[in-house]
Design a protein around this motif. Structure first.
Motif, PDB file in Angstrom:
ATOM      1  N   GLU A  39       0.805  -1.213   0.000  1.00  0.00           N
ATOM      2  CA  GLU A  39       0.000   0.000   0.000  1.00  0.00           C
ATOM      3  C   GLU A  39       0.842   1.268   0.000  1.00  0.00           C
ATOM      4  OE1 GLU A  39      -2.125   0.885   3.791  1.00  0.00           O
ATOM      5  OE2 GLU A  39      -1.375  -1.095   4.366  1.00  0.00           O
ATOM      6  N   ALA A  40       2.139   1.191   0.318  1.00  0.00           N
ATOM      7  CA  ALA A  40       2.989   2.374   0.198  1.00  0.00           C
ATOM      8  C   ALA A  40       3.049   2.840  -1.251  1.00  0.00           C
ATOM      9  CB  ALA A  40       4.394   2.073   0.709  1.00  0.00           C
ATOM     10  N   PHE A  41       2.969   1.896  -2.181  1.00  0.00           N
ATOM     11  CA  PHE A  41       2.986   2.222  -3.605  1.00  0.00           C
ATOM     12  C   PHE A  41       1.590   2.570  -4.121  1.00  0.00           C
ATOM     13  CE2 PHE A  41       6.804  -0.310  -3.045  1.00  0.00           C
ATOM     14  CZ  PHE A  41       7.731   0.363  -3.813  1.00  0.00           C
ATOM     15  N   ASP A  42       0.567   1.962  -3.523  1.00  0.00           N
ATOM     16  CA  ASP A  42      -0.799   2.212  -3.951  1.00  0.00           C
ATOM     17  C   ASP A  42      -1.730   1.929  -2.780  1.00  0.00           C
ATOM     18  OD1 ASP A  42      -3.279   2.426  -5.109  1.00  0.00           O
ATOM     19  OD2 ASP A  42      -2.787   1.238  -6.883  1.00  0.00           O
ATOM     20  N   PRO A  43      -2.220   2.961  -2.101  1.00  0.00           N
ATOM     21  CA  PRO A  43      -3.068   2.754  -0.915  1.00  0.00           C
ATOM     22  C   PRO A  43      -4.316   1.921  -1.183  1.00  0.00           C
ATOM     23  CG  PRO A  43      -2.330   5.031  -1.037  1.00  0.00           C
ATOM     24  CD  PRO A  43      -1.928   4.388  -2.330  1.00  0.00           C
ATOM     25  N   VAL A  44      -4.797   1.895  -2.424  1.00  0.00           N
ATOM     26  CA  VAL A  44      -5.990   1.112  -2.742  1.00  0.00           C
ATOM     27  C   VAL A  44      -5.743  -0.383  -2.534  1.00  0.00           C
ATOM     28  CG1 VAL A  44      -7.641   0.547  -4.578  1.00  0.00           C
ATOM     29  CG2 VAL A  44      -6.749   2.862  -4.380  1.00  0.00           C
ATOM     30  N   LEU A  45      -4.483  -0.800  -2.557  1.00  0.00           N
ATOM     31  CA  LEU A  45      -4.147  -2.218  -2.478  1.00  0.00           C
ATOM     32  C   LEU A  45      -3.949  -2.712  -1.054  1.00  0.00           C
ATOM     33  CD1 LEU A  45      -1.646  -2.429  -5.471  1.00  0.00           C
ATOM     34  CD2 LEU A  45      -4.102  -2.931  -5.463  1.00  0.00           C
ATOM     35  N   ALA A  46      -4.287  -1.907  -0.078  1.00  0.00           N
ATOM     36  CA  ALA A  46      -4.174  -2.353   1.318  1.00  0.00           C
ATOM     37  C   ALA A  46      -4.985  -3.636   1.518  1.00  0.00           C
ATOM     38  CB  ALA A  46      -4.673  -1.262   2.258  1.00  0.00           C
ATOM     39  N   GLY A  47      -4.404  -4.606   2.227  1.00  0.00           N
ATOM     40  CA  GLY A  47      -5.101  -5.860   2.502  1.00  0.00           C
ATOM     41  C   GLY A  47      -5.119  -6.833   1.343  1.00  0.00           C
ATOM     42  N   TYR A  48      -4.245  -6.642   0.368  1.00  0.00           N
ATOM     43  CA  TYR A  48      -4.247  -7.515  -0.810  1.00  0.00           C
ATOM     44  C   TYR A  48      -3.950  -8.959  -0.408  1.00  0.00           C
ATOM     45  CZ  TYR A  48      -4.315  -8.077  -5.861  1.00  0.00           C
ATOM     46  OH  TYR A  48      -4.672  -8.427  -7.150  1.00  0.00           O
ATOM     47  N   PHE A  49      -4.474  -9.889  -1.167  1.00  0.00           N
ATOM     48  CA  PHE A  49      -4.421 -11.328  -0.890  1.00  0.00           C
ATOM     49  C   PHE A  49      -5.161 -11.688   0.400  1.00  0.00           C
ATOM     50  CE2 PHE A  49      -0.508 -11.191  -3.658  1.00  0.00           C
ATOM     51  CZ  PHE A  49      -1.064 -11.916  -4.709  1.00  0.00           C
TER      52      PHE A  49
END
Length: 430
Positions: free
Chosen positions: A190-200
């Protein structure tokens, strides 16, 4: 040599001498001990309407020449990744053209190429799980038809709609089941893209759940998944996942903060008779890094030191670049692309410091000044005199010039008959 002007956050200016470095040489042999990809950026036409929200209008000659520069150093190119401004200015049409053009150029020189496959040609909205699968497959088939290798990137659409690890497994298994070429998975933090927090499925920073999901996907698709690129900026997490990977999958570090130790690893590398690598792969990471686009010649030189069995030289060459990379990737990390393009301009790979979407304005002059200082210290300025001239000129354009010493105070005027004017009074001398 020319002095560099350096600008502090409080506006103070000082000078620093350019450091003389070894000349950049074109390597004669391919890299052996590590696989290394540089995630390349894109170069716009400086006169085009590349403002926020406008379609990307690229300088294709310069963009493709930069890829040849990377290949010439023995590195592979990772294209159409987040470094190329996916989701930050590079639209779907430009992405497809970039993939097609890069694939042709790679074939012409035998260069290694992998490219990003995502779902970002769909509008930024909530879509169903089945629609996510279809979007991935559309880009997958296009990329395979173009002849490029595949990096299956993290999808914003999937992150929005997935409710559990099972949703991630469903999507990845469906997509990987249709792949006809090896695929590298991409775990972007998420440091690169906050939308991806919690991925997988690792909600609230639960890396254990996310890791278990990722490993199940890899194990269920062992014939297709050749590796995983981790970009969490967490060395311990990468090492933990690396240790659990099956022997069929390599770890590609995407950690632009800690890559020196991760690439070196803790194992020894033995040359095999067929030119392959030993089974010590679990003890080190290969590389797929945006940082390597900024320091391609230095990165290649360091890996060649490992090829030669000289880890001390590897450390001496590459360690200084880590401070530079940490500055380029400083928070907010997703603006690191500005630093990559800035160094490309300093090093003469593009004629102007411009980016699609106007992203060249995303970093301050003091931030860029620190990049200049660290690049100078780590041999990352390929043409130091050109870099100094361009940087000093950019500062001058913004009204910042080298400070000059104040003029000496003139002597007090002398007067007739021995009179001298001093501090507003007259005094008669004898």
């Amino acid at each position: 040599m020319t002095d560099l002007l350096l600008l502090a956050p409080d506006g103070r200016v000082r000078t620093e001498l350019l450091v003389e470095h070894e000349p950049m040489l074109t390597p004669a042999t391919p890299l052996k001990s590590r696989v290394a990809y540089a995630a390349a950026h894109v170069i716009p036409k400086p006169y085009a309407d590349n403002v926020p929200g406008a379609p990307a209008d690229l300088d294709w000659d310069a963009t493709l020449a930069f890829r040849h520069h990377v290949w010439s150093q023995g590195l592979g190119v990772a294209d159409a990744m987040d470094t190329a401004q996916r989701n930050m200015g590079l639209d779907a049409a430009a992405t497809r053209e970039l993939i097609s053009r890069s694939a042709k150029e790679a074939e012409s020189v035998g260069g290694a190429l992998v490219v990003g496959v995502n779902t970002d040609h769909i509008d930024d909205e909530v879509i169903s799980i089945d629609a996510v699968i279809d979007a991935y497959l559309e880009q997958l088939h296009f990329t395979e038809d173009a002849g490029a290798g595949v990096v299956l990137m993290a999808s914003r659409h999937l992150a929005r709609v997935a409710e559990s690890p099972a949703d991630y497994e469903r999507v990845y298994n469906a997509v990987l089941g249709k792949a006809t070429t090896p695929v590298i998975l991409h775990w972007l933090g998420e440091a690169f893209d906050p939308v991806l927090a919690g991925y997988f499925g690792g909600r609230d920073g639960d890396l254990n759940t996310a890791t278990d999901t990722l490993l199940r996907i890899i194990e269920e698709n062992a014939d297709t998944v050749s590796g995983v690129k981790m970009s969490l900026l967490d060395a311990d997490a990468e090492i933990a996942v690396r240790a659990r990977l099956p022997h069929t999958a390599s770890m590609y570090t995407g950690d632009d903060f800690n890559y020196v130790d991760l690439i070196r690893g803790d194992g020894t590398i033995a040359d095999l008779p067929d030119g392959g690598r030993s089974d010590a792969r679990g003890h080190y990471s290969d590389a797929l890094l945006g940082a390597f686009a900024a320091i391609a010649p230095v990165a290649a030189r360091a890996i060649r030191a490992l090829d030669a069995g000289d880890p001390e030289a590897y450390e001496r060459i590459l360690r200084p670049t880590e401070a530079l990379s940490r500055q380029v990737f400083a928070a907010p990390t997703f603006y690191y692309k500005t630093g990559v393009a800035f160094l490309s301009w300093l090093n003469g790979h593009q004629e102007s410091f411009t980016m699609v979407g106007g992203l060249h304005s995303a970093r301050s002059l003091p931030h860029l000044s620190e990049i200049v200082r660290l690049a100078n210290a780590s041999a990352a300025l390929e043409r130091p005199e050109l870099a100094a001239a361009r940087w000093n000129g950019l500062l001058a354009l913004n009204g910042i010039v080298e400070p000059t010493a104040p003029p000496a105070s003139p002597p007090a005027p002398e007067h007739a008959e021995g009179e001298r004017l001093e501090t507003g009074t007259t005094e008669r001398t004898a």
